[in-house]
Design a protein around this motif. Sequence first.
Motif, mmCIF file in Angstrom:
data_model
loop_
_atom_site.group_PDB
_atom_site.id
_atom_site.type_symbol
_atom_site.label_atom_id
_atom_site.label_comp_id
_atom_site.label_asym_id
_atom_site.label_seq_id
_atom_site.Cartn_x
_atom_site.Cartn_y
_atom_site.Cartn_z
ATOM 1 N N UNK A 2 0.839 -1.177 0.000
ATOM 2 C CA UNK A 2 0.000 0.000 0.000
ATOM 3 C C UNK A 2 0.883 1.239 0.000
ATOM 4 N N UNK A 3 0.574 2.166 -0.862
ATOM 5 C CA UNK A 3 1.270 3.452 -0.782
ATOM 6 C C UNK A 3 0.540 4.291 0.256
ATOM 7 N N UNK B 68 9.217 -8.220 5.386
ATOM 8 C CA UNK B 68 7.868 -7.682 5.182
ATOM 9 C C UNK B 68 7.290 -7.300 6.544
ATOM 10 N N UNK B 69 6.794 -6.080 6.649
ATOM 11 C CA UNK B 69 6.263 -5.552 7.910
ATOM 12 C C UNK B 69 4.858 -5.006 7.723
ATOM 13 N N UNK B 70 4.204 -4.748 8.842
ATOM 14 C CA UNK B 70 2.874 -4.153 8.820
ATOM 15 C C UNK B 70 2.855 -2.893 9.674
ATOM 16 N N UNK B 81 1.453 1.030 15.076
ATOM 17 C CA UNK B 81 2.637 0.246 15.425
ATOM 18 C C UNK B 81 3.194 -0.441 14.183
ATOM 19 N N UNK B 82 4.515 -0.556 14.123
ATOM 20 C CA UNK B 82 5.186 -1.355 13.100
ATOM 21 C C UNK B 82 5.415 -2.741 13.686
ATOM 22 N N UNK B 83 4.921 -3.766 12.957
ATOM 23 C CA UNK B 83 4.972 -5.125 13.506
ATOM 24 C C UNK B 83 5.209 -6.138 12.402
ATOM 25 N N UNK B 155 4.394 -3.180 4.138
ATOM 26 C CA UNK B 155 5.535 -2.522 3.509
ATOM 27 C C UNK B 155 6.776 -3.347 3.780
ATOM 28 N N UNK B 156 7.873 -2.982 3.162
ATOM 29 C CA UNK B 156 9.120 -3.709 3.397
ATOM 30 C C UNK B 156 10.206 -2.749 3.868
#
Lengths: 201, 201
Positions: A2-3, B68-70, B81-83, B155-156
């Motif tokens: 996702x951008x 790969x992160x969320x 949060x980045x997880x 995202x990565x």
Amino acid sequence: MTDVSGISHLLETQVSSEDMVRGSFLHARRDIVSLPDGNHATREYVVHPGAVMVVPLLEIPGQDLRVVLERQYRYPVQRVMIEFPAGKLDAGESTAHCAQRELFEETGYRASEWSKAGVIHPVIAYSTEFIEVWFAKGLVAGERKLDKGEFLDVFTATANELIAWCLDGRVTDTKTVAAALWLQGYQAGTWKPVWSSSTAN
Amino acid sequence: MTDVSGISHLLETQVSSEDMVRGSFLHARRDIVSLPDGNHATREYVVHPGAVMVVPLLEIPGQDLRVVLERQYRYPVQRVMIEFPAGKLDAGESTAHCAQRELFEETGYRASEWSKAGVIHPVIAYSTEFIEVWFAKGLVAGERKLDKGEFLDVFTATANELIAWCLDGRVTDTKTVAAALWLQGYQAGTWKPVWSSSTAN
């Protein structure tokens, strides 16, 4: 992928909030929230005052870096866990004071220099808990003062032993595994504490 | 420093157990336990089915390792949060199946090779929760299938970016910080995954 510009497409906002249960230790709330698409959902979570964890360093010139650890039975997971000293904030207490108090009460050590490493959130799905992570050095041993009903062993290990135990499954307490990342950074020189004397806190 | 033989001086045993609250998500129990000195104490804790977390590796020859992160809003801590991808076990579900399911549902990726890194306990003071940590590689992108009411960005980042974000406070989710220790070990060669194909699970 996702951008993403901004975070408004992720936010949830409170519609209502009520106590769910108030025990002698556990306090939980149940909120109705508005989701990014306007629908409603329920969020149930533990209300926690916050905590500190201390990574106590024993630095002896010419020897491997050692840390002070605890061994404590943790009833919810039904096992003895290896952990860094940690504890909840008392009402109105500063995190710096809590760090010094918990280190002394649980291990008997007083530290002359302190550095805040950061904050971690252990239970983002269902608790407000945060844990502020402190490093401590210049340790002087004394007599610990455990709370009534508190039973734990204090021991030391090298930083490298602790990191190995995290990777091989002997340490599974997540806050302690997280602290091992800072410890690794400290040893590698990629994370540098900013020390200040304990009287400054 | 205590000289310790065995753990019997630390153990707590159940005297009684009752439901404290059963919400739509949160289930808590209140037990009376017998302490090592024979006195009784109350233990209140969340009952959790267990969860998995996946560390999805994007390995492209000649390039830095990426993961790969969320990015997800977590209501109890009131922040995005980045997880790493993670989720709770369904009733009767194996952890290997849950890892594959959550990775696909949340990110759209399927992985050809999997390796279990270990188990962590995020909330040893007041939850039975465990999180099994899996590494995944051989990723093939597809269309994700989020649960109704689930909003998150995928995202990565490079592994080194993630580790730096853990140390500088941009990542505070404790399970993700803990995973970064394995990731560091993987890059340094001090932790070696044992890969097997996803069909074996």
